[in-house]
Design a protein around this motif. Structure first.
Motif, PDB file in Angstrom:
ATOM      1  N   VAL A 254     -35.083  18.540  18.114  1.00  0.00           N
ATOM      2  CA  VAL A 254     -36.427  18.705  18.679  1.00  0.00           C
ATOM      3  C   VAL A 254     -36.495  19.964  19.549  1.00  0.00           C
ATOM      4  O   VAL A 254     -35.823  20.042  20.572  1.00  0.00           O
ATOM      5  N   PRO A 255     -37.294  20.955  19.147  1.00  0.00           N
ATOM      6  CA  PRO A 255     -37.505  22.109  20.031  1.00  0.00           C
ATOM      7  C   PRO A 255     -38.517  21.751  21.120  1.00  0.00           C
ATOM      8  O   PRO A 255     -39.519  21.108  20.831  1.00  0.00           O
ATOM      9  N   CYS A 256     -38.243  22.146  22.352  1.00  0.00           N
ATOM     10  CA  CYS A 256     -39.132  21.775  23.464  1.00  0.00           C
ATOM     11  C   CYS A 256     -39.481  23.008  24.294  1.00  0.00           C
ATOM     12  O   CYS A 256     -38.590  23.684  24.796  1.00  0.00           O
TER      13      CYS A 256
ATOM     14  N   ASN B 184     -42.001  23.791  27.477  1.00  0.00           N
ATOM     15  CA  ASN B 184     -42.941  23.255  28.472  1.00  0.00           C
ATOM     16  C   ASN B 184     -43.482  21.890  28.061  1.00  0.00           C
ATOM     17  O   ASN B 184     -44.691  21.698  27.966  1.00  0.00           O
ATOM     18  N   GLU B 185     -42.594  20.961  27.813  1.00  0.00           N
ATOM     19  CA  GLU B 185     -43.006  19.643  27.334  1.00  0.00           C
ATOM     20  C   GLU B 185     -42.708  18.547  28.348  1.00  0.00           C
ATOM     21  O   GLU B 185     -42.405  17.412  27.989  1.00  0.00           O
ATOM     22  N   GLU B 186     -42.759  18.852  29.645  1.00  0.00           N
ATOM     23  CA  GLU B 186     -42.399  17.854  30.662  1.00  0.00           C
ATOM     24  C   GLU B 186     -43.180  16.546  30.539  1.00  0.00           C
ATOM     25  O   GLU B 186     -42.663  15.487  30.842  1.00  0.00           O
TER      26      GLU B 186
ATOM     27  N   ASP C 187     -34.128  23.384  24.701  1.00  0.00           N
ATOM     28  CA  ASP C 187     -35.114  23.898  25.640  1.00  0.00           C
ATOM     29  C   ASP C 187     -35.312  25.387  25.370  1.00  0.00           C
ATOM     30  O   ASP C 187     -34.399  26.184  25.514  1.00  0.00           O
ATOM     31  N   ASP C 188     -36.530  25.725  24.966  1.00  0.00           N
ATOM     32  CA  ASP C 188     -36.826  27.096  24.571  1.00  0.00           C
ATOM     33  C   ASP C 188     -37.351  27.895  25.776  1.00  0.00           C
ATOM     34  O   ASP C 188     -38.457  28.408  25.756  1.00  0.00           O
ATOM     35  N   GLY C 189     -36.538  27.956  26.811  1.00  0.00           N
ATOM     36  CA  GLY C 189     -36.930  28.730  27.997  1.00  0.00           C
ATOM     37  C   GLY C 189     -38.171  28.216  28.697  1.00  0.00           C
ATOM     38  O   GLY C 189     -39.029  29.005  29.094  1.00  0.00           O
TER      39      GLY C 189
ATOM     40  N   ASP D 272     -41.358  17.679  16.031  1.00  0.00           N
ATOM     41  CA  ASP D 272     -41.896  18.332  17.222  1.00  0.00           C
ATOM     42  C   ASP D 272     -41.767  17.399  18.413  1.00  0.00           C
ATOM     43  O   ASP D 272     -41.708  16.179  18.258  1.00  0.00           O
ATOM     44  N   ALA D 273     -41.782  17.986  19.611  1.00  0.00           N
ATOM     45  CA  ALA D 273     -41.623  17.198  20.823  1.00  0.00           C
ATOM     46  C   ALA D 273     -42.883  16.404  21.162  1.00  0.00           C
ATOM     47  O   ALA D 273     -42.804  15.385  21.841  1.00  0.00           O
ATOM     48  N   ASP D 274     -44.025  16.856  20.668  1.00  0.00           N
ATOM     49  CA  ASP D 274     -45.286  16.298  21.178  1.00  0.00           C
ATOM     50  C   ASP D 274     -45.727  15.005  20.514  1.00  0.00           C
ATOM     51  O   ASP D 274     -46.852  14.560  20.720  1.00  0.00           O
ATOM     52  N   LEU D 275     -44.856  14.426  19.673  1.00  0.00           N
ATOM     53  CA  LEU D 275     -45.128  13.147  19.025  1.00  0.00           C
ATOM     54  C   LEU D 275     -46.281  13.201  18.030  1.00  0.00           C
ATOM     55  O   LEU D 275     -46.859  12.183  17.692  1.00  0.00           O
ATOM     56  N   GLN D 276     -46.597  14.422  17.559  1.00  0.00           N
ATOM     57  CA  GLN D 276     -47.577  14.502  16.477  1.00  0.00           C
ATOM     58  C   GLN D 276     -46.933  13.991  15.195  1.00  0.00           C
ATOM     59  O   GLN D 276     -47.614  13.495  14.306  1.00  0.00           O
ATOM     60  N   ASP D 277     -45.614  14.135  15.130  1.00  0.00           N
ATOM     61  CA  ASP D 277     -44.856  13.618  13.997  1.00  0.00           C
ATOM     62  C   ASP D 277     -44.214  12.305  14.445  1.00  0.00           C
ATOM     63  O   ASP D 277     -43.319  12.313  15.281  1.00  0.00           O
TER      64      ASP D 277
ATOM     65  N   PHE E  76     -61.153  24.729  14.329  1.00  0.00           N
ATOM     66  CA  PHE E  76     -60.615  26.056  14.055  1.00  0.00           C
ATOM     67  C   PHE E  76     -59.208  25.966  13.470  1.00  0.00           C
ATOM     68  O   PHE E  76     -58.883  26.583  12.465  1.00  0.00           O
ATOM     69  N   LYS E  77     -58.373  25.137  14.119  1.00  0.00           N
ATOM     70  CA  LYS E  77     -56.988  24.982  13.654  1.00  0.00           C
ATOM     71  C   LYS E  77     -56.953  24.390  12.245  1.00  0.00           C
ATOM     72  O   LYS E  77     -56.192  24.844  11.382  1.00  0.00           O
ATOM     73  N   LEU E  78     -57.800  23.380  12.019  1.00  0.00           N
ATOM     74  CA  LEU E  78     -57.816  22.734  10.704  1.00  0.00           C
ATOM     75  C   LEU E  78     -58.192  23.727   9.613  1.00  0.00           C
ATOM     76  O   LEU E  78     -57.530  23.821   8.579  1.00  0.00           O
TER      77      LEU E  78
ATOM     78  N   GLU F 142     -50.574  20.807  26.121  1.00  0.00           N
ATOM     79  CA  GLU F 142     -51.418  21.518  25.170  1.00  0.00           C
ATOM     80  C   GLU F 142     -50.581  22.259  24.154  1.00  0.00           C
ATOM     81  O   GLU F 142     -49.365  22.399  24.319  1.00  0.00           O
ATOM     82  N   THR F 143     -51.252  22.728  23.093  1.00  0.00           N
ATOM     83  CA  THR F 143     -50.524  23.394  22.018  1.00  0.00           C
ATOM     84  C   THR F 143     -49.799  24.642  22.538  1.00  0.00           C
ATOM     85  O   THR F 143     -50.297  25.331  23.421  1.00  0.00           O
ATOM     86  N   LYS F 144     -48.619  24.900  22.007  1.00  0.00           N
ATOM     87  CA  LYS F 144     -47.855  26.081  22.388  1.00  0.00           C
ATOM     88  C   LYS F 144     -48.047  27.174  21.341  1.00  0.00           C
ATOM     89  O   LYS F 144     -47.302  28.135  21.279  1.00  0.00           O
ATOM     90  N   TYR F 145     -49.035  26.969  20.460  1.00  0.00           N
ATOM     91  CA  TYR F 145     -49.326  27.949  19.420  1.00  0.00           C
ATOM     92  C   TYR F 145     -50.719  28.530  19.587  1.00  0.00           C
ATOM     93  O   TYR F 145     -51.638  28.156  18.888  1.00  0.00           O
TER      94      TYR F 145
HETATM   95  N1  UDP Z   1     -42.231  25.242  20.681  1.00  0.00           N
HETATM   96  C1  UDP Z   1     -41.065  25.926  21.065  1.00  0.00           C
HETATM   97  N2  UDP Z   1     -41.169  27.244  21.440  1.00  0.00           N
HETATM   98  C2  UDP Z   1     -42.368  27.919  21.456  1.00  0.00           C
HETATM   99  C3  UDP Z   1     -43.529  27.209  21.042  1.00  0.00           C
HETATM  100  C4  UDP Z   1     -43.423  25.884  20.659  1.00  0.00           C
HETATM  101  O1  UDP Z   1     -39.981  25.365  21.051  1.00  0.00           O
HETATM  102  O2  UDP Z   1     -42.374  29.092  21.826  1.00  0.00           O
HETATM  103  C5  UDP Z   1     -42.115  23.810  20.271  1.00  0.00           C
HETATM  104  C6  UDP Z   1     -43.030  22.870  21.006  1.00  0.00           C
HETATM  105  O3  UDP Z   1     -42.440  22.388  22.209  1.00  0.00           O
HETATM  106  C7  UDP Z   1     -43.218  21.749  19.997  1.00  0.00           C
HETATM  107  C8  UDP Z   1     -43.151  22.494  18.669  1.00  0.00           C
HETATM  108  O4  UDP Z   1     -42.518  23.738  18.937  1.00  0.00           O
HETATM  109  O5  UDP Z   1     -42.158  20.809  20.024  1.00  0.00           O
HETATM  110  C9  UDP Z   1     -44.515  22.732  18.046  1.00  0.00           C
HETATM  111  O6  UDP Z   1     -45.394  23.315  18.999  1.00  0.00           O
HETATM  112  P1  UDP Z   1     -46.866  22.782  19.228  1.00  0.00           P
HETATM  113  O7  UDP Z   1     -46.900  21.292  19.148  1.00  0.00           O
HETATM  114  O8  UDP Z   1     -47.383  23.363  20.492  1.00  0.00           O
HETATM  115  O9  UDP Z   1     -47.626  23.433  17.996  1.00  0.00           O
HETATM  116  P2  UDP Z   1     -48.871  22.806  17.192  1.00  0.00           P
HETATM  117  O10 UDP Z   1     -48.502  21.396  16.832  1.00  0.00           O
HETATM  118  O11 UDP Z   1     -50.027  22.860  18.114  1.00  0.00           O
HETATM  119  O12 UDP Z   1     -49.004  23.690  16.004  1.00  0.00           O
END
Ligand code: UDP
Ligand code: MG
Length: 340
Positions: free
Chosen positions: A26-28, A30-32, A60-62, A112-117, A149-151, A222-225
């Motif tokens: 799981v890449p994270c 700012n996912e506190e 943890d990606d910084g 993903d960390a955000d539990l969308q999956d 927009f994202k969709l 919030e989204t990190k993208y």
């Molecule tokens: N993420 C990361 N580094 C970044 C941007 C995002 O590790 O520079 C991770 C984020 O924590 C998440 C996953 O990548 O676990 C997907 O990001 P996000 O959910 O924000 O994207 P979205 O679902 O909105 O496309």
């Protein structure tokens, strides 16, 4: 106070073996706000499928929030957790690559960390893999809570990509997937810097199967993208898998050459008839059009040359600050028998 003779109930779970059955990666960034819930659900999902025989690799990606501290704390309480701290923010795809390089499991579950999956899909995805697949990739049947927009952009992007790349990359598929050890090893051996991991996995081949699922809303945060990152990501995908944009220059060149021949004939006939007039408008339009097209094609060329340049430096893909991991459980078959 504990009474003597009472059986001590260990609260902390056992250390997984050196090669656990499953590594969840799981890449994270700012996912506190999501970590607690993520760990709760992911741990439960893994325990249900393989007991203690798993590891959870959190990268943890910084992060600039409390993610790092929370990860450290979680790792100190659960030997099944491995934490990889990167030296700075490297971006989602490289953070994921770092995790894939550290993971040792026989199968690797990427989410993903955000539990969308939903982590609970691990069980059904494992069952699919048991049928003989190397990759079980999640395909989004629906996406809850995303902006219009994202969709729309995501939909258009996957379809555009499908038309121009040479590799068959499944539509509406993110990085949520279960992959076999050999696929993880091959991914780790691919040296490219501008990574589009979902495409690279398709490129590898072997039996792969889609696993339709409904994508949930982001649990918190919030989204990190943002749009800028989405655009770069899209460019990485296209340039990583196709040289079609470069060929466009050739196609456009032929088009304009054909036009030049026809228009040249017209110009010559006009001249022969002595009907040559000021012609400033047409001239200006032609210069603008050709100048615009040329600049665009130089830009396209630049996208490729720039990536070639960055890749040619052969820098490591990411820099690891620290890896936190419990010493591997070195149970030998003998000791395991002795343990009962
Ligand atoms: N993420 C990361 N580094 C970044 C941007 C995002 O590790 O520079 C991770 C984020 O924590 C998440 C996953 O990548 O676990 C997907 O990001 P996000 O959910 O924000 O994207 P979205 O679902 O909105 O496309
Ligand atoms: Mg997300």
């Amino acid at each position: 106070m504990m009474q003597p003779g009472l059986k001590v109930q260990t609260l902390s779970p056992g250390t997984p073996p050196a090669t656990p059955s499953i590594s969840a990666v799981v890449p994270c960034y700012n996912e506190e706000d999501v970590l607690d819930e993520l760990l709760r659900r992911l741990r439960a999902a893994c325990e249900e499928v393989v007991g203690d025989d798993f590891e959870i690799v959190l990268v943890d990606d910084g992060s600039r929030d409390r993610t790092r501290e929370l990860l450290r704390e979680a790792q100190s309480q659960d030997p099944r957790i491995v934490v990889v701290l990167l030296s700075r923010n490297h971006g989602h795809q490289l953070a994921l690559t770092a995790g894939l390089n550290i993971a040792r499991g026989k199968r690797v579950f990427v989410l993903d960390a955000d539990l969308q999956d939903p982590p609970e899909l691990l069980g059904p995805m494992m069952a699919r893999m048991d049928e003989g697949f190397d990759v079980v990739y999640g395909t989004r049947r629906s996406r809850a809570g995303e902006t219009r927009f994202k969709l729309v952009t995501a939909r258009a992007f996957y379809r555009l990509l499908d038309r121009i790349v040479d590799v068959k990359i499944p539509l509406d598929t993110g990085d949520f997937r279960l992959i076999s050890r050999r696929v993880a090893d091959i991914l780790a051996s691919m040296p490219e810097r501008h990574r589009f991991i979902r495409g690279m996995t398709s490129w590898i081949g072997f039996p792969q199967v889609a696993f339709p699922y409904d994508r949930d809303v982001r649990f918190a945060g919030e989204t990190k993208y943002p749009i800028r990152k989405m655009l770069v990501f899209a460019l990485d995908a296209i340039t990583g898998f196709s040289v079609l944009p470069l060929r466009m220059a050739t196609a456009l060149g032929f088009m304009f050459a054909a036009f030049a021949i026809i228009y040249g004939g017209f110009v010559l006939i006009s001249w022969a008839n002595g009907a040559v007039i000021a012609g400033w408008t047409s001239l200006a339009l032609l210069v603008l059009l050709l100048g615009g097209v040329q600049l665009i094609m130089v830009g396209v060329l630049g996208e490729y040359v720039g990536r070639l340049y960055m890749q040619s430096k052969e820098r490591p893909l990411f820099v690891i600050d620290e890896v936190l991991r419990a010493p591997a459980d070195v149970r030998t078959p003998d000791r395991m028998a002795a343990d009962g």
